[in-house]
Scaffold this motif. Structure first.
Motif, short mmCIF file in Angstrom:
data_model
loop_
_atom_site.label_atom_id
_atom_site.label_comp_id
_atom_site.label_asym_id
_atom_site.label_seq_id
_atom_site.Cartn_x
_atom_site.Cartn_y
_atom_site.Cartn_z
N ASN A 79 63.03 -10.61 42.62
CA ASN A 79 62.15 -9.69 41.91
C ASN A 79 60.71 -9.87 42.36
N ILE A 80 59.84 -9.16 41.69
CA ILE A 80 58.40 -9.23 41.94
C ILE A 80 57.74 -9.61 40.62
N GLU A 81 56.89 -10.62 40.66
CA GLU A 81 56.15 -11.03 39.47
C GLU A 81 54.69 -10.64 39.65
N LEU A 82 54.09 -10.15 38.58
CA LEU A 82 52.66 -9.88 38.55
C LEU A 82 52.04 -10.84 37.55
N HIS A 83 51.14 -11.65 38.03
CA HIS A 83 50.40 -12.57 37.18
C HIS A 83 49.03 -11.95 36.95
N TYR A 84 48.69 -11.68 35.68
CA TYR A 84 47.42 -11.03 35.35
C TYR A 84 47.07 -11.35 33.90
N GLN A 85 45.79 -11.48 33.62
CA GLN A 85 45.29 -11.70 32.26
C GLN A 85 46.11 -12.75 31.50
N ASP A 86 46.40 -13.87 32.15
CA ASP A 86 47.19 -14.96 31.55
C ASP A 86 48.58 -14.52 31.11
N LYS A 87 49.10 -13.48 31.74
CA LYS A 87 50.45 -12.98 31.45
C LYS A 87 51.25 -12.96 32.75
N ILE A 88 52.56 -12.91 32.61
CA ILE A 88 53.43 -12.71 33.77
C ILE A 88 54.39 -11.58 33.43
N LYS A 89 54.41 -10.57 34.26
CA LYS A 89 55.32 -9.44 34.08
C LYS A 89 56.23 -9.38 35.30
N THR A 90 57.52 -9.20 35.05
CA THR A 90 58.51 -9.17 36.13
C THR A 90 58.98 -7.75 36.37
N PHE A 91 59.11 -7.40 37.65
CA PHE A 91 59.55 -6.06 38.05
C PHE A 91 60.75 -6.20 38.97
N ALA A 92 61.66 -5.25 38.86
CA ALA A 92 62.85 -5.26 39.72
C ALA A 92 62.54 -4.75 41.12
N ASN A 93 61.50 -3.91 41.23
CA ASN A 93 61.18 -3.33 42.53
C ASN A 93 59.71 -2.94 42.60
N ASN A 94 59.27 -2.55 43.78
CA ASN A 94 57.87 -2.20 43.98
C ASN A 94 57.45 -0.94 43.24
N ASP A 95 58.38 -0.01 43.02
CA ASP A 95 58.04 1.21 42.29
C ASP A 95 57.56 0.88 40.88
N GLU A 96 58.29 0.01 40.19
CA GLU A 96 57.91 -0.39 38.84
C GLU A 96 56.55 -1.09 38.85
N LEU A 97 56.36 -1.98 39.81
CA LEU A 97 55.10 -2.71 39.92
C LEU A 97 53.93 -1.76 40.11
N LEU A 98 54.05 -0.83 41.03
CA LEU A 98 52.94 0.07 41.33
C LEU A 98 52.62 1.01 40.18
N LYS A 99 53.63 1.50 39.52
CA LYS A 99 53.38 2.35 38.35
C LYS A 99 52.58 1.58 37.32
N PHE A 100 52.95 0.33 37.12
CA PHE A 100 52.23 -0.51 36.16
C PHE A 100 50.81 -0.78 36.62
N LEU A 101 50.64 -1.17 37.89
CA LEU A 101 49.29 -1.47 38.40
C LEU A 101 48.37 -0.27 38.30
N LEU A 102 48.85 0.88 38.68
CA LEU A 102 48.02 2.08 38.66
C LEU A 102 47.71 2.54 37.24
N LYS A 103 48.61 2.28 36.32
CA LYS A 103 48.38 2.62 34.91
C LYS A 103 47.31 1.70 34.30
N GLU A 104 47.30 0.43 34.71
CA GLU A 104 46.40 -0.55 34.13
C GLU A 104 44.97 -0.45 34.63
N THR A 105 44.73 0.27 35.71
CA THR A 105 43.37 0.33 36.26
C THR A 105 42.57 1.45 35.66
#
Length: 105
Positions: A79-105
């Motif tokens: 998987n892919i883990e995103l470490h941010y703001q003292d949190k860890i979020k796990t994604f199954a694929n890059n699509d999920e990660l990017l949707k989250f990153l772009l939503k958070e900015t």
């Protein structure tokens, strides 16, 4: 087993973030997925640094934090883990990660 698919990355990145993302990528795989992801992100104007030193990923996270990165991506074979703001979020694929990153900015 399933692999991580980077093919839809360019379509997702057509959305411009409100402010520039700055991410640090740690790739623990042998497939060079981090390099591929970094290249695609850079083409869209996202600031990216990759960790190229062989060390335990938790040491790489400390290095990234010391450099001021608050978004750290850890790519594993599962998987892919995103470490941010003292949190860890796990994604199954890059699509999920990017949707989250772009939503958070």
């Amino acid at each position: 087993g399933g692999g991580l698919d980077l093919s839809n990355l360019l379509n997702l990145l057509e959305i411009s973030p409100k402010e520039k993302l700055k991410v640090f990528i740690i790739d623990t795989t042998q497939k060079r997925l981090g390099w591929k992801l970094a290249k695609l992100l850079r083409e869209k104007g996202i600031i990216v640094e990759r960790d190229i030193v062989k060390r335990a990923y938790f040491h790489s996270i400390k290095v990234a934090q010391s450099k001021g990165y608050n978004s750290i991506i850890v790519i594993t074979d599962k998987n892919i883990e995103l470490h941010y703001q003292d949190k860890i979020k796990t994604f199954a694929n890059n699509d999920e990660l990017l949707k989250f990153l772009l939503k958070e900015t």
